[in-house]
Design a protein around this motif. Structure first.
Motif, PDB file in Angstrom:
ATOM      1  N   LEU A  97     -32.334 -16.958  30.370  1.00  0.00           N
ATOM      2  CA  LEU A  97     -31.329 -16.812  29.299  1.00  0.00           C
ATOM      3  C   LEU A  97     -31.042 -15.325  29.047  1.00  0.00           C
ATOM      4  CD1 LEU A  97     -32.591 -19.555  26.799  1.00  0.00           C
ATOM      5  CD2 LEU A  97     -30.534 -19.654  28.210  1.00  0.00           C
ATOM      6  N   GLN A  98     -32.103 -14.533  29.013  1.00  0.00           N
ATOM      7  CA  GLN A  98     -31.920 -13.084  28.783  1.00  0.00           C
ATOM      8  C   GLN A  98     -31.088 -12.466  29.906  1.00  0.00           C
ATOM      9  OE1 GLN A  98     -36.032 -12.022  28.735  1.00  0.00           O
ATOM     10  NE2 GLN A  98     -36.365 -12.657  26.612  1.00  0.00           N
ATOM     11  N   ARG A  99     -31.347 -12.940  31.095  1.00  0.00           N
ATOM     12  CA  ARG A  99     -30.659 -12.417  32.279  1.00  0.00           C
ATOM     13  C   ARG A  99     -29.144 -12.657  32.175  1.00  0.00           C
ATOM     14  NH1 ARG A  99     -29.543 -14.677  37.274  1.00  0.00           N
ATOM     15  NH2 ARG A  99     -29.539 -13.124  38.937  1.00  0.00           N
ATOM     16  N   VAL A 100     -28.761 -13.858  31.714  1.00  0.00           N
ATOM     17  CA  VAL A 100     -27.338 -14.181  31.579  1.00  0.00           C
ATOM     18  C   VAL A 100     -26.665 -13.188  30.635  1.00  0.00           C
ATOM     19  CG1 VAL A 100     -25.700 -15.911  30.707  1.00  0.00           C
ATOM     20  CG2 VAL A 100     -27.682 -16.640  32.044  1.00  0.00           C
ATOM     21  N   VAL A 101     -27.323 -12.917  29.515  1.00  0.00           N
ATOM     22  CA  VAL A 101     -26.739 -12.014  28.513  1.00  0.00           C
ATOM     23  C   VAL A 101     -26.695 -10.580  29.049  1.00  0.00           C
ATOM     24  CG1 VAL A 101     -27.030 -11.073  26.182  1.00  0.00           C
ATOM     25  CG2 VAL A 101     -27.491 -13.497  26.629  1.00  0.00           C
ATOM     26  N   LYS A 102     -27.780 -10.165  29.709  1.00  0.00           N
ATOM     27  CA  LYS A 102     -27.836  -8.772  30.191  1.00  0.00           C
ATOM     28  C   LYS A 102     -26.847  -8.525  31.338  1.00  0.00           C
ATOM     29  CE  LYS A 102     -32.589  -8.053  28.774  1.00  0.00           C
ATOM     30  NZ  LYS A 102     -33.985  -8.096  29.189  1.00  0.00           N
ATOM     31  N   LEU A 103     -26.699  -9.518  32.214  1.00  0.00           N
ATOM     32  CA  LEU A 103     -25.764  -9.327  33.330  1.00  0.00           C
ATOM     33  C   LEU A 103     -24.316  -9.384  32.853  1.00  0.00           C
ATOM     34  CD1 LEU A 103     -27.424 -11.412  36.202  1.00  0.00           C
ATOM     35  CD2 LEU A 103     -27.181  -8.933  36.079  1.00  0.00           C
ATOM     36  N   ASN A 104     -24.091 -10.167  31.779  1.00  0.00           N
ATOM     37  CA  ASN A 104     -22.758 -10.283  31.174  1.00  0.00           C
ATOM     38  C   ASN A 104     -21.675 -10.632  32.202  1.00  0.00           C
ATOM     39  OD1 ASN A 104     -20.949 -10.266  29.101  1.00  0.00           O
ATOM     40  ND2 ASN A 104     -20.581  -8.060  29.162  1.00  0.00           N
ATOM     41  N   LYS A 105     -21.929 -11.659  33.008  1.00  0.00           N
ATOM     42  CA  LYS A 105     -20.948 -12.114  33.997  1.00  0.00           C
ATOM     43  C   LYS A 105     -20.111 -13.233  33.374  1.00  0.00           C
ATOM     44  CE  LYS A 105     -22.550  -9.533  37.399  1.00  0.00           C
ATOM     45  NZ  LYS A 105     -21.770  -8.487  38.045  1.00  0.00           N
ATOM     46  N   ASN A 106     -19.341 -13.924  34.255  1.00  0.00           N
ATOM     47  CA  ASN A 106     -18.359 -14.918  33.770  1.00  0.00           C
ATOM     48  C   ASN A 106     -18.863 -15.872  32.688  1.00  0.00           C
ATOM     49  OD1 ASN A 106     -17.469 -13.732  36.043  1.00  0.00           O
ATOM     50  ND2 ASN A 106     -16.719 -15.558  37.040  1.00  0.00           N
ATOM     51  N   PRO A 107     -19.994 -16.583  32.889  1.00  0.00           N
ATOM     52  CA  PRO A 107     -20.352 -17.602  31.892  1.00  0.00           C
ATOM     53  C   PRO A 107     -21.139 -17.056  30.706  1.00  0.00           C
ATOM     54  CG  PRO A 107     -21.782 -17.793  33.814  1.00  0.00           C
ATOM     55  CD  PRO A 107     -20.926 -16.593  34.036  1.00  0.00           C
ATOM     56  N   ALA A 108     -21.332 -15.738  30.638  1.00  0.00           N
ATOM     57  CA  ALA A 108     -22.171 -15.170  29.570  1.00  0.00           C
ATOM     58  C   ALA A 108     -21.634 -15.520  28.175  1.00  0.00           C
ATOM     59  CB  ALA A 108     -22.264 -13.659  29.727  1.00  0.00           C
ATOM     60  N   PHE A 109     -20.305 -15.653  28.076  1.00  0.00           N
ATOM     61  CA  PHE A 109     -19.712 -15.932  26.765  1.00  0.00           C
ATOM     62  C   PHE A 109     -20.256 -17.213  26.137  1.00  0.00           C
ATOM     63  CE2 PHE A 109     -17.223 -18.583  29.477  1.00  0.00           C
ATOM     64  CZ  PHE A 109     -16.793 -19.634  28.684  1.00  0.00           C
ATOM     65  N   LEU A 110     -20.742 -18.131  27.013  1.00  0.00           N
ATOM     66  CA  LEU A 110     -21.250 -19.395  26.493  1.00  0.00           C
ATOM     67  C   LEU A 110     -22.391 -19.153  25.509  1.00  0.00           C
ATOM     68  CD1 LEU A 110     -21.381 -21.469  29.807  1.00  0.00           C
ATOM     69  CD2 LEU A 110     -19.832 -21.831  27.887  1.00  0.00           C
ATOM     70  N   ILE A 111     -23.279 -18.199  25.843  1.00  0.00           N
ATOM     71  CA  ILE A 111     -24.417 -17.992  24.941  1.00  0.00           C
ATOM     72  C   ILE A 111     -24.321 -16.717  24.110  1.00  0.00           C
ATOM     73  CG2 ILE A 111     -26.152 -19.515  25.937  1.00  0.00           C
ATOM     74  CD1 ILE A 111     -27.169 -17.245  27.617  1.00  0.00           C
ATOM     75  N   THR A 112     -23.411 -15.823  24.484  1.00  0.00           N
ATOM     76  CA  THR A 112     -23.267 -14.645  23.603  1.00  0.00           C
ATOM     77  C   THR A 112     -22.610 -15.066  22.288  1.00  0.00           C
ATOM     78  OG1 THR A 112     -21.231 -14.047  24.741  1.00  0.00           O
ATOM     79  CG2 THR A 112     -23.215 -12.883  25.424  1.00  0.00           C
ATOM     80  N   GLN A 113     -21.925 -16.214  22.296  1.00  0.00           N
ATOM     81  CA  GLN A 113     -21.332 -16.690  21.035  1.00  0.00           C
ATOM     82  C   GLN A 113     -22.412 -17.076  20.009  1.00  0.00           C
ATOM     83  OE1 GLN A 113     -19.096 -20.424  21.242  1.00  0.00           O
ATOM     84  NE2 GLN A 113     -20.264 -21.082  23.019  1.00  0.00           N
ATOM     85  N   LEU A 114     -23.668 -17.204  20.491  1.00  0.00           N
ATOM     86  CA  LEU A 114     -24.759 -17.530  19.564  1.00  0.00           C
ATOM     87  C   LEU A 114     -25.229 -16.288  18.806  1.00  0.00           C
ATOM     88  CD1 LEU A 114     -26.844 -19.854  21.940  1.00  0.00           C
ATOM     89  CD2 LEU A 114     -25.308 -20.562  20.098  1.00  0.00           C
ATOM     90  N   GLY A 115     -24.622 -15.158  19.145  1.00  0.00           N
ATOM     91  CA  GLY A 115     -24.986 -13.910  18.477  1.00  0.00           C
ATOM     92  C   GLY A 115     -25.936 -13.067  19.307  1.00  0.00           C
ATOM     93  N   TRP A 116     -26.110 -13.443  20.584  1.00  0.00           N
ATOM     94  CA  TRP A 116     -27.026 -12.690  21.436  1.00  0.00           C
ATOM     95  C   TRP A 116     -26.286 -11.541  22.107  1.00  0.00           C
ATOM     96  CZ3 TRP A 116     -29.467 -17.516  24.283  1.00  0.00           C
ATOM     97  CH2 TRP A 116     -30.199 -18.262  23.347  1.00  0.00           C
ATOM     98  N   THR A 117     -26.931 -10.393  22.115  1.00  0.00           N
ATOM     99  CA  THR A 117     -26.373  -9.228  22.797  1.00  0.00           C
ATOM    100  C   THR A 117     -27.444  -8.653  23.715  1.00  0.00           C
ATOM    101  OG1 THR A 117     -27.170  -7.686  21.131  1.00  0.00           O
ATOM    102  CG2 THR A 117     -24.990  -8.644  20.746  1.00  0.00           C
ATOM    103  N   LYS A 118     -27.029  -7.684  24.552  1.00  0.00           N
ATOM    104  CA  LYS A 118     -27.992  -7.037  25.455  1.00  0.00           C
ATOM    105  C   LYS A 118     -29.141  -6.428  24.654  1.00  0.00           C
ATOM    106  CE  LYS A 118     -24.788  -5.843  29.079  1.00  0.00           C
ATOM    107  NZ  LYS A 118     -24.012  -4.868  29.791  1.00  0.00           N
ATOM    108  N   ASP A 119     -28.805  -5.943  23.461  1.00  0.00           N
ATOM    109  CA  ASP A 119     -29.808  -5.230  22.667  1.00  0.00           C
ATOM    110  C   ASP A 119     -30.768  -6.164  21.933  1.00  0.00           C
ATOM    111  OD1 ASP A 119     -28.633  -2.871  23.431  1.00  0.00           O
ATOM    112  OD2 ASP A 119     -27.150  -2.982  21.812  1.00  0.00           O
ATOM    113  N   ASN A 120     -30.271  -7.356  21.503  1.00  0.00           N
ATOM    114  CA  ASN A 120     -31.154  -8.193  20.691  1.00  0.00           C
ATOM    115  C   ASN A 120     -31.750  -9.401  21.426  1.00  0.00           C
ATOM    116  OD1 ASN A 120     -29.246 -10.225  20.792  1.00  0.00           O
ATOM    117  ND2 ASN A 120     -28.591 -10.043  18.653  1.00  0.00           N
ATOM    118  N   VAL A 121     -31.251  -9.668  22.664  1.00  0.00           N
ATOM    119  CA  VAL A 121     -31.631 -10.935  23.292  1.00  0.00           C
ATOM    120  C   VAL A 121     -33.141 -11.036  23.581  1.00  0.00           C
ATOM    121  CG1 VAL A 121     -31.183 -10.273  25.711  1.00  0.00           C
ATOM    122  CG2 VAL A 121     -30.882 -12.650  24.997  1.00  0.00           C
ATOM    123  N   ASP A 122     -33.782  -9.896  23.841  1.00  0.00           N
ATOM    124  CA  ASP A 122     -35.227  -9.950  24.110  1.00  0.00           C
ATOM    125  C   ASP A 122     -36.020 -10.383  22.880  1.00  0.00           C
ATOM    126  OD1 ASP A 122     -34.915  -9.273  26.704  1.00  0.00           O
ATOM    127  OD2 ASP A 122     -35.331  -7.131  26.431  1.00  0.00           O
TER     128      ASP A 122
END
Lengths: 528, 348
Positions: free
Chosen positions: A116-141
């Protein structure tokens, strides 16, 4: 030497033109003929194309899954159970014991958290699916944690319904990647992305042997998979772009399954007893977007009139028969909270009256963009013909998909015929795009379908936001039904059809599992 | 003393080589510059192919910057050239592979098809054209004319499907779409990428045969189109030569008609004929999109076309360079063959 070469050449020619006896496909191999030219990567943190997501669904197990037999029910995947905190913002998943990756290493909560962290950090096509939960590169860990090998705890900042979060964990970004292997291939902080584009590190039913673009995807059975090794040891998805060639392959027995046969071809092979055709409703919707910036569409009566100038049943019962069914709400039929009543029927008289009231008694000229491939071209022509009965003269601008999308994203169209599939199995995915527009300016942070059609809807946006936060399932369902009715009545979308896929299988092929979206196509149970 | 006459020859050779390399370089720079500019003004957003339609604006913006699209076009181009000179042609968006790797994979498939097709076109087209000229206005001429016309007018897509239906679907004489049967996939080690050669090197004759059975139908189809062109041009060149006085003189001297045709007239049409065959071969080496689509043939044409539709400019530029190199290479080969067949050019 020259003589030898000459003889070798002659022998080669003779061998080549001699009748060539074709055997059936190998007994332990499932051969699927399909157009797979949309695959650009097989990394689950990046894949978002239909064919790619389907392959990924067979290479990686997910935190949660949807059972193909009942698409309205979410089922445990790598996680065997979950609990939700009182405030609904923390979900704790219990990871199954004894699961193994294809490599033989155990599947742990740490792998799930890394994925899950990898998806947010890579920020590729499907990342928006879980960044909408409020996760960012800085807080996802800090938001995605694995306190022990069997516990995955995720916290969201947004006030979203837990059922939506569970749906997201069942989408492609919920795929569990083996951390050790990914990090062994970590180059320039890409978390193994370059390597995982054409390799796999999962615990799904298969592992990837090769992906050759424009040619094939070859997968081999994973004996460590949850539920055991797949029935067939090998799957080859062969790129066959031309449907007529797919038909020949399946009729000859050189493919076990053909995925892209047209209505004509399906009708033609009906007499062939060695091929069986199965129909599966899909979640894809086909609609026309009306850009409300177009002067003629400023009057809502014109938008209403255009809804009555589409011959829904006429198309569905003729050239689209068996492939499309009429569906006019933004959430497809068969899913939780879908509105299945249709509001519009082809009625040129009513349309003409509405156009006259709007000041267009003689209709008007307008352009409609559409993709230049079947069935889009056929649908566009049928719409052109039915709209002409109300005096609306359509100039069709046909182009490649990416050209049409580029124009749509820049909202430079007047009318645009296109399709839309949900990103995950919760109505919010479609409501978020059809019924939400937080910024109608020319430089918004996101470009949902409502924005693309210049539909400025502060009130409806509030309704959508309220629905996604509602934790009472009954109330939430009612809210989505209301939203669908509202968009159907007032929205700049002429939603016409829900797609149905037809899969052609050799009669000896059994248990090929195909659900309503690419996330739910499973090869592991198939026998032949 | 012996070396003395060689020096001017050696320096002439170096000068010619240098001029060739320079023209090659200028051609490539020109080709890439034009393709690059066209690519940047296409109606397709190159970021879309990479991030898809659903990505957030933040992802979209990040990728746009990563792709360098925020910089002026000339700067993007210079950056591209700089990388190309270090051997980095970039990575393809649609295959995720380095462009060089893609080209080494897709070009051999096209090369194999184009070469067999041209050999077929040459072996049948040239004698057919000569026969048509020799029997001008009589039935062989009409037959060649009709066959050629058919080749020109039939859509390749349709003919390919009919060919597949008859020879694969009904008769089972040839292999189906694709380069090999599934069972033979990944058996042969890729050395040249040309399956016929790779399988022959390993002595895998079963695979050789299978590859040939898959290749023969698309090759015959493409060969037919090239045959139609070659036969028509051969006929036209030959008719002109046969009306020359030296042919009449040869006949008066007692040479047979066919002797005059093959020994006197034919060598004189070799130079224009080589040009025709060279052009036909080069155009096939660009890849044949429709044939590749019908026969699920993973060739260069399909690769470049797909890249173009996705605004995958690195791939399009790489493909363009290959096509440019092919034309230059075929031109050089033709120049060489002119000298072999026309003694007058040898001293030039």
């Amino acid at each position: 030497m020259l003589h030898k070469l000459k003889y070798a050449l002659v022998a080669g020619v003779m061998l080549g033109v001699m009748p060539n006896v074709h055997a059936a496909t190998p007994a332990d191999t499932l051969v699927i003929a399909k157009n797979i030219d949309d695959i650009i990567t097989l990394d689950p943190a990046e894949a978002y194309e239909l064919s790619g997501v389907e392959i990924v669904a067979n290479l990686y197990d997910r935190i949660m899954r949807f059972e193909p037999s009942d698409i309205s029910k979410i089922a445990p995947g790598v996680a065997e159970s979950y609990t939700v905190s009182k405030d609904g913002k923390t979900l704790t998943f219990k990871i199954r014991k004894g699961l193994k990756f294809a490599s033989g290493n155990p599947v742990t909560a740490d792998d799930a958290a890394f994925s899950l962290q990898r998806v947010v950090k890579l920020n590729k096509n499907p990342a928006f699916l879980i960044t909408q939960l409020g996760w960012t590169k800085d807080n996802v860990d800090k938001m995605v944690l694995a306190p022990d090998a069997q516990t995955l705890a995720i916290t969201i900042t947004e006030d979203f319904s837990p059922s939506l979060v569970l749906s997201l964990m069942s989408s492609v970004v919920g795929s569990v990647v083996e951390k050790k292997i990914a990090m062994e291939h970590n180059v320039a902080d890409d978390l193994g992305n370059a390597w995982l584009k054409s390799n796999s590190a999962g615990s799904g039913s298969y592992s990837l042997k090769s992906w050759k673009a424009n040619e094939s995807v070859v997968m081999e059975g994973n004996a460590n998979a949850r539920g055991g090794a797949p029935k067939l040891a090998r799957v080859v998805v062969r790129h066959v772009p031309e449907p007529a060639a797919q038909r020949l392959l399946i009729e000859k027995g050189d493919a076990d399954i053909a995925r892209d046969l047209t209505t004509d071809q399906i009708t033609a092979i009906a007499a062939n007893k060695s091929v069986v055709v199965t129909t599966i409703p899909q979640a894809t919707l086909h609609y026309i977007g009306l850009n409300l910036n177009t002067p003629q569409f400023k009057n809502p009566k014109v938008v209403q009139a255009l809804h009555y100038l589409v011959d829904y049943d006429g198309m569905a019962n003729t050239f689209l028969k068996g492939g499309f069914k009429v569906h006019q709400s933004f959430w497809p039929s068969g899913f939780w909270a879908s509105l299945d009543t249709n509001m519009y029927k082809f009625n040129p008289t009513k349309a003409k009256a509405l156009l006259a009231e709007a000041g267009f008694p003689n209709g008007f000229d307008i352009t409609m963009d559409a993709r230049n491939s079947a069935p889009h071209t056929n649908i566009a022509q049928a719409i052109q013909s039915s709209m002409a009965q109300g005096g609306v003269k359509i100039n069709i601008v046909a182009a490649e998909e990416k050209t049409v999308l580029t124009k749509y994203r820049a909202r430079q169209h007047q009318m645009l015929l296109i399709d839309w599939g949900p990103d995950y199995m919760d109505p919010h995915t479609n409501a978020d795009s059809f019924a939400r527009n937080t910024d109608n300016s020319d430089k918004p942070k996101s470009k949902p379908l409502a924005w693309r059609n210049s539909w400025d809807i502060p009130e409806i946006t509030k309704m959508t936001d309220a629905a996604v936060r509602e934790r009472d399932e009954g109330k939430r369902k009612k809210m989505y039904l209301d939203l669908q009715a509202k968009v159907m009545a007032d929205g700049p979308f002429i939603i016409m059809f829900q797609e149905t896929k037809r899969v052609s299988e050799r009669s000896n092929v059994k248990h090929f599992v195909m659900g309503p979206s690419s996330d739910v196509v499973y090869y592991n149970l198939t026998t032949k | 003393m012996r070396d003395a006459p060689d020096r001017p020859r050696a320096s002439a050779l170096i000068a010619r080589l240098a001029s060739f390399v320079l023209s090659l370089l200028l051609t490539f720079i020109g080709l890439t510059a034009v393709t690059f500019v066209i690519g940047r003004f296409m109606a397709v957003d190159p970021v879309l192919a990479k991030v898809g339609d659903r990505a957030s604006q933040a992802t979209y913006d990040a990728v746009r910057i990563e792709m360098g699209l925020d910089r002026p076009v000339y700067e993007q181009y210079l950056h591209y050239l700089q990388k190309v000179f270090t051997g980095d042609f970039g990575t393809s968006v649609i295959t995720s592979h380095p462009i060089i790797q893609d080209l080494l994979h897709f070009f051999p498939a096209t090369f194999e098809l184009a070469t067999i097709a041209t050999v077929l076109g040459l072996l049948i087209g040239v004698p057919a054209g000569v026969a048509a000229a020799a029997f001008k206005g009589r039935w062989p001429d009409h037959v060649v004319g009709v066959v050629g016309l058919f080749g020109y007018s039939m859509p390749v897509f349709w003919l390919g499907l009919v060919g597949l239906f008859v020879f694969y679907g009904q008769l089972g004489w040839v292999g189906g779409p694709g380069r090999l049967d599934i069972v033979y996939d990944d058996v042969v080690t890729t050395r040249t990428g040309v399956l016929l050669i790779d399988s022959a090197i390993e002595g895998q004759w079963e695979i050789f045969r299978n590859a040939f059975s898959h290749l023969i139908l698309p090759a015959v189809l493409l060969g037919y189109f090239s045959l139609a062109y070659i036969a028509r041009m051969t006929r036209s060149f030959m008719i002109e030569q046969l009306s020359q006085e030296y042919v009449t003189a040869a006949r008066i001297k007692g040479l047979s008609f066919w002797g005059a045709v093959w020994r006197h007239a034919f060598p004189n049409i070799m130079v224009p004929l080589i040009t025709v065959i060279g052009l036909s071969y080069a155009s096939l080496l660009e890849g044949a999109v429709l044939t590749e689509t019908v026969f699920a043939w993973p060739g260069l044409g399909l690769y470049i076309t797909r890249s173009l539709f996705n605004a995958d400019m690195n791939a399009v530029l790489g493909g363009t360079l290959v096509v440019g190199a092919v034309f230059i290479g075929v031109n050089q080969l033709c120049d060489f063959l002119y000298k072999v067949f026309d003694p007058r050019l040898r001293t030039a």
